[in-house]
Design an enzyme around this catalytic site. Sequence first.
Site, mmCIF file in Angstrom:
data_model
loop_
_atom_site.group_PDB
_atom_site.id
_atom_site.type_symbol
_atom_site.label_atom_id
_atom_site.label_comp_id
_atom_site.label_asym_id
_atom_site.label_seq_id
_atom_site.Cartn_x
_atom_site.Cartn_y
_atom_site.Cartn_z
ATOM 1 C CG HIS A 170 -1.978 -0.924 1.338
ATOM 2 N ND1 HIS A 170 -2.131 -1.823 2.367
ATOM 3 C CD2 HIS A 170 -3.031 -1.128 0.509
ATOM 4 C CE1 HIS A 170 -3.230 -2.540 2.167
ATOM 5 N NE2 HIS A 170 -3.791 -2.136 1.045
ATOM 6 C CB CYS A 257 -3.236 -1.674 8.521
ATOM 7 S SG CYS A 257 -2.012 -2.736 9.181
#
Length: 266
Positions: A170, A257
């Site tokens: 990401h 996250c």
Amino acid sequence: MSPMKRRRGPTLIALTRDVSPSLARCELTHLSREFIDVERARAQHRVYEECLRSLGCDIRRVPEAPGLPDAVFVEDAAVVLEELAVITRPGAASRRDEVSSVAEALTPHRKLVEIEPPGTLDGGDVLVIGRGVFVGLSARSDEDGARQLAAAVAPHGYTVRPLAVGSCLHLKTAVTRVAPETVLLNPDWVDARAFDAFERIAVDPNEPWGANALEVGGAVVYPAAFPRTRDRLLRHGLDVREVDVSELAKAEGGVTCCSLVFGAGP
Ligand code: CIR
């Protein structure tokens, strides 16, 4: 006690979700599968939550999702801004059932907008700095997802800037904000020039995975696995709070996250 003397409660909410017993079946893109000790992962996750609590967050747990291996990584299910929350459509099909429970948890706090098919967007690809929204075009988030996000946030004065992401999962594996005007980045995985308006701290070259840090409550929550980069953060005068997230890292998870942190409102 008079109202004047009453201590104010936490002004930040952190949504989290317990580690799923099926974590070992998580999605993996850049790492090889290795044994994950779920109990240890849960213990590390509790310490992480405690750290957020110590920084002023009120921890609200989204209901457990035992059948969804990656459900602990709530960041990917939503992008929460002051004015609204964008419910994502994760790029990995196995993760799409995670979003409804996160949307439900956000409903009392924000107006919701959803990313519609065929667009895909993972929250891990969205880095908000002031009114700038950097979106990683990755294996998980595509141009349609970025366009839909831009349309949702533009009326509130945010500008979306899509960026290519290198050999990592990401955008926020490659770059995160560590102070209001400072980013921590791995220049091999993201074009550092895109952040030339900010002070930039590069990870130690021996710690390529070290760019994922979580700025919260004026401090930086940071994995214990990257001591050399931690020292760089300390040299910049940052208040670093180390957490051991080694079992979650085997699932390609970092410190951003595992939570969605946002202002509780006025
Ligand atoms: C996945 O591949 O989707 C999970 N195993 C890890 C997700 C980590 N999320 C994040 O960094 N925002």
